[in-house]
Design a protein around this motif. Sequence first.
Motif, PDB file in Angstrom:
ATOM      1  N   VAL A   1     -26.125 -14.914  27.357  1.00 25.45           N
ATOM      2  CA  VAL A   1     -26.129 -15.910  28.420  1.00 25.45           C
ATOM      3  C   VAL A   1     -27.543 -16.075  28.953  1.00 25.45           C
ATOM      4  O   VAL A   1     -28.409 -15.226  28.724  1.00 25.45           O
ATOM      5  N   ALA A   2     -27.743 -17.157  29.664  1.00 22.78           N
ATOM      6  CA  ALA A   2     -28.999 -17.390  30.384  1.00 22.78           C
ATOM      7  C   ALA A   2     -28.634 -18.062  31.692  1.00 22.78           C
ATOM      8  O   ALA A   2     -27.523 -18.568  31.857  1.00 22.78           O
ATOM      9  N   GLY A   3     -29.575 -18.041  32.625  1.00 26.81           N
ATOM     10  CA  GLY A   3     -29.270 -18.684  33.886  1.00 26.81           C
ATOM     11  C   GLY A   3     -30.436 -18.681  34.830  1.00 26.81           C
ATOM     12  O   GLY A   3     -31.563 -18.343  34.461  1.00 26.81           O
ATOM     13  N   CYS A   4     -30.131 -19.055  36.063  1.00 28.06           N
ATOM     14  CA  CYS A   4     -31.165 -19.073  37.093  1.00 28.06           C
ATOM     15  C   CYS A   4     -30.548 -18.844  38.464  1.00 28.06           C
ATOM     16  O   CYS A   4     -29.351 -19.013  38.662  1.00 28.06           O
ATOM     17  N   VAL A   5     -31.417 -18.444  39.365  1.00 27.31           N
ATOM     18  CA  VAL A   5     -31.092 -18.283  40.777  1.00 27.31           C
ATOM     19  C   VAL A   5     -32.229 -18.974  41.516  1.00 27.31           C
ATOM     20  O   VAL A   5     -33.389 -18.596  41.335  1.00 27.31           O
ATOM     21  N   ALA A   6     -31.896 -19.992  42.306  1.00 29.83           N
ATOM     22  CA  ALA A   6     -32.958 -20.739  42.984  1.00 29.83           C
ATOM     23  C   ALA A   6     -32.395 -21.521  44.154  1.00 29.83           C
ATOM     24  O   ALA A   6     -31.223 -21.886  44.160  1.00 29.83           O
ATOM     25  N   GLY A   7     -33.274 -21.786  45.106  1.00 28.96           N
ATOM     26  CA  GLY A   7     -32.948 -22.695  46.189  1.00 28.96           C
ATOM     27  C   GLY A   7     -33.305 -24.102  45.755  1.00 28.96           C
ATOM     28  O   GLY A   7     -33.630 -24.336  44.587  1.00 28.96           O
TER      29      GLY A   7
END
Length: 151
Positions: free
Chosen positions: A64-70
Amino acid sequence: MHPVPDAILDLLAEHHVLTLSVQDAQGPWACNAFFIYDPREVALVFLGSVDTRHAQAMLADTRVAGCVAGQPRDISQILGLQFAGHARLVEDEDDKARVLALYHQRFPETRHVSAPVWAVSLDVMKLTDNRVKFGTKTHWRRAVESGAAQT
């Protein structure tokens, strides 16, 4: 394993929603989930039904891949984390109890929710923090690979 840089730990403590990307026979797919960071395993933990498209994709292919961001409107305030790793359904009862305790501490309203527990063991993370200087990057890898390029 290298220690996770403080800048990455700070972001994980300040944010609570991740975007996760998977791949299945129909193509790429993404979902959002509330998460907690598990420092013992360097993993992101979330709850979710096994009946969803992303869960079925993770059961078939753990990558999997992903992100965490505002979502700041000012480009100089961009702060976000990109990650890649391997997802797994947490089935060991002791491990599940340990991470659920962390999850319920952060999201007490979920104490009475019965849902499968997932963990993404992080292999690589890249933090972008334009607040420091435009394009400032902080990298982390679970294992050092000789000749590996950083993204």
